[in-house]
Design an enzyme around this catalytic site. Structure first.
Site, PDB file in Angstrom:
ATOM      1  N   HIS A   9      -7.689   8.875 -10.849  1.00 23.11           N
ATOM      2  CA  HIS A   9      -7.521   9.763 -11.903  1.00 23.11           C
ATOM      3  C   HIS A   9      -8.535  10.892 -12.000  1.00 23.11           C
ATOM      4  CE1 HIS A   9      -4.645   6.672 -13.759  1.00 23.11           C
ATOM      5  NE2 HIS A   9      -3.863   7.770 -13.126  1.00 23.11           N
ATOM      6  N   GLY A  21       0.765  -1.055   0.008  1.00 22.86           N
ATOM      7  CA  GLY A  21      -0.177   0.117   0.076  1.00 22.86           C
ATOM      8  C   GLY A  21       0.876   1.289   0.000  1.00 22.86           C
ATOM      9  N   HIS A  43      -1.631   9.169  -6.057  1.00 16.07           N
ATOM     10  CA  HIS A  43      -2.320   7.583  -5.915  1.00 16.07           C
ATOM     11  C   HIS A  43      -1.992   7.154  -4.412  1.00 16.07           C
ATOM     12  CE1 HIS A  43      -3.839   7.482  -9.817  1.00 16.07           C
ATOM     13  NE2 HIS A  43      -2.553   7.408 -10.469  1.00 16.07           N
ATOM     14  N   HIS A  90       5.876   2.587  -8.400  1.00 15.90           N
ATOM     15  CA  HIS A  90       6.957   1.955  -9.084  1.00 15.90           C
ATOM     16  C   HIS A  90       6.894   2.733 -10.428  1.00 15.90           C
ATOM     17  CE1 HIS A  90       5.786  -2.150  -7.041  1.00 15.90           C
ATOM     18  NE2 HIS A  90       6.226  -1.365  -6.245  1.00 15.90           N
ATOM     19  N   HIS A 101       2.326  13.121  -9.655  1.00 19.04           N
ATOM     20  CA  HIS A 101       1.111  12.251  -9.933  1.00 19.04           C
ATOM     21  C   HIS A 101       0.890  10.913  -9.290  1.00 19.04           C
ATOM     22  CE1 HIS A 101      -2.062  10.569 -12.741  1.00 19.04           C
ATOM     23  NE2 HIS A 101      -1.440   9.510 -12.348  1.00 19.04           N
ATOM     24  N   GLU A 102       2.047  10.024  -9.099  1.00 20.73           N
ATOM     25  CA  GLU A 102       2.147   8.638  -8.567  1.00 20.73           C
ATOM     26  C   GLU A 102       1.798   8.797  -7.147  1.00 20.73           C
ATOM     27  OE1 GLU A 102       1.981   7.167 -12.190  1.00 20.73           O
ATOM     28  OE2 GLU A 102       1.386   6.062 -10.130  1.00 20.73           O
TER      29      GLU A 102
END
Lengths: 80, 366
Positions: B129, B93, B123, B97, B119-120
């Protein structure tokens, strides 16, 4: 030599299925009838087109294929 | 914006991260700086803090990996999928990557590590998104200059929905993506370019295809990463097949999508006095280029390379019926289309009069 249309068609179909499976949870098709599969693909295509503000044709038109070719994040656009 | 289904989020706000390995394409320091800057994008508008650890289990582990790498979500080599990250939680969690087969950069060349990492990490914090094309959490990669990067409002709204506002007394705000059918929309600049029409706004432009009448929204940086946001004027020199773009006293010359050598230059080259600090709008027609500055119009002779005598003149004298400050203008057939705020005026160059006034965003099919 120009790519024969049937090859291009096949290539685009693969691009579309691959993209929708990765990012819109298109179920794998091995146990589904071709008809059911094409309905499912059209439905997921419309979902993708809606997300990106494209015309919701349910078909792999030029704008949709162009969007699918853009570099992006690997996380799906729907679901977890 | 969208939250991940079930709205998973971290129960603590002092998060830790660990860089498990590095890409050989950038120095370790460059990677660490890009990652740190990417986390700061999210800590500024929220109560979250991020601390790097080099040992033990961090909340967010960061790694550069190729192809199949054990999480059932293989990468695909150069381009295509650039990276992915997992929603907040134990174990994998929060982890992020990056496809080690991509070219990772710290500039406008594909792909800027800072932007992809920011951006990652969205998440990793619980965001999904966004369908807002200007949002950081939009799925497709879009370059923005990291040195001037500001988290868009859509993403600020998302992260604050999850974790609340920042602890600082002044809440940060961010840019919002212009919407074509906003009745108050005003353009920064408009120009033709080899038959298409480009409507510039902030860091975006709408491109209108003449035959298809389709209009699509793009980042200026998608085509021209070297250009600044907030352009102020633009015109196409049909004889030279060049487009000139202006901001402040600087201007650039483009041949299609390529910038000409030796730009930006200063508008003194056109003969503007130093009192002119910026140009509002410009258009070229029959060997003359008209520049609009406040309520005045200048005329430049493209072949002689000098301003014509008798200029500047008041706009309303040079173009009867145009009694307003001009935001943008372009030429179509025998009309000059003048944009001022949410309105445009069609000036007929044959009858030398305004023949139509309507909403600016009609040109965006609204």
């Amino acid at each position: 030599l120009p790519v024969p249309p049937e090859d291009l068609e096949e290539k685009n179909a693969k691009t579309v299925e691959n993209y929708l499976r990765k990012f819109y949870h298109l179920p794998s098709t091995q146990f589904q009838s071709a008809r059911r599969n094409s309905t499912m693909v059209a439905e997921k295509l419309r979902e993708m087109q809606r997300f990106f503000g494209l015309a919701e044709t349910g078909k792999a038109d030029a704008a949709t294929l162009e969007m699918m070719g853009k570099p992006r994040c690997g996380v799906p656009d729907t679901g977890d | 914006f969208r939250l991940t289904p079930g709205s998973p989020k971290w129960t603590h706000t002092n998060l830790t991260y660990r860089i498990i390995n590095y890409t050989p394409q950038l120095s370790k320091t460059t990677v660490e700086t890009a990652i740190e800057k990417a986390f700061r994008v999210w800590s500024v508008p929220s109560p979250l803090t991020f601390t790097e650890i080099s040992q033990g289990e961090a909340d967010i582990n960061i790694a550069f990996v190729p192809r199949e790498h054990g999480d059932n979500s293989p990468f695909d080599g150069p381009n295509g999928i650039l990276a992915h990250a997992f929603q907040p939680g134990q174990g994998i969690g929060g982890d992020a990557h990056f496809d080690s087969e991509e070219t990772w950069t710290q500039d406008s060349r594909n792909y800027n590590l800072f932007l992809v990492a920011a951006h990652e990490f969205g998440h990793s914090l619980g965001l999904s998104h966004s369908s807002d094309p200007g949002a950081l959490m939009y799925p497709n990669y879009a370059y923005s200059d990291p040195s001037t990067y500001s988290l868009p409002q859509d993403d600020i709204n998302g992260i604050q929905t999850l974790y609340g506002p920042s602890n600082s007394p002044i809440q940060p705000t961010g840019p919002s993506t212009p919407t074509a059918c906003d009745p108050h929309l005003r353009f920064d600049a408009v120009t033709t370019l080899r038959g298409e029409i480009y409507f510039f706004k902030d860091k975006y432009f709408w491109r209108r295809h003449p035959q298809l009448r389709e209009v699509d929204l793009n980042f200026i940086s998608l085509f021209w990463p070297f250009l600044p946001n907030g352009l102020q004027a633009a015109y196409e020199d049909f004889d030279k097949d060049l487009v000139f773009l202006f901001k402040g006293r600087q201007y650039w010359a483009l041949s299609g999508y390529d910038i000409q050598q030796g730009y930006p230059r200063d508008i003194a080259n056109y003969g503007f006095p130093s009192s002119v600090r910026a140009i509002d709008a410009a258009v070229s027609y029959r060997g003359k280029t008209y520049f609009f500055v406040n309520n005045q119009c200048w005329r430049y002779d493209n072949s002689r390379g000098t301003m014509d005598p008798g200029y500047p003149r008041s706009i309303s004298r040079a173009f009867p019926g145009i009694n307003c400050r001009v935001d943008a203008v372009f030429l179509q057939n025998s009309f000059l289309l003048f944009f001022s705020g949410p309105q445009y005026f069609a000036f007929n160059l044959v009858t030398h009069s305004v023949t139509r006034a309507a909403r600016s965003n009609l040109w965006l099919n609204c």
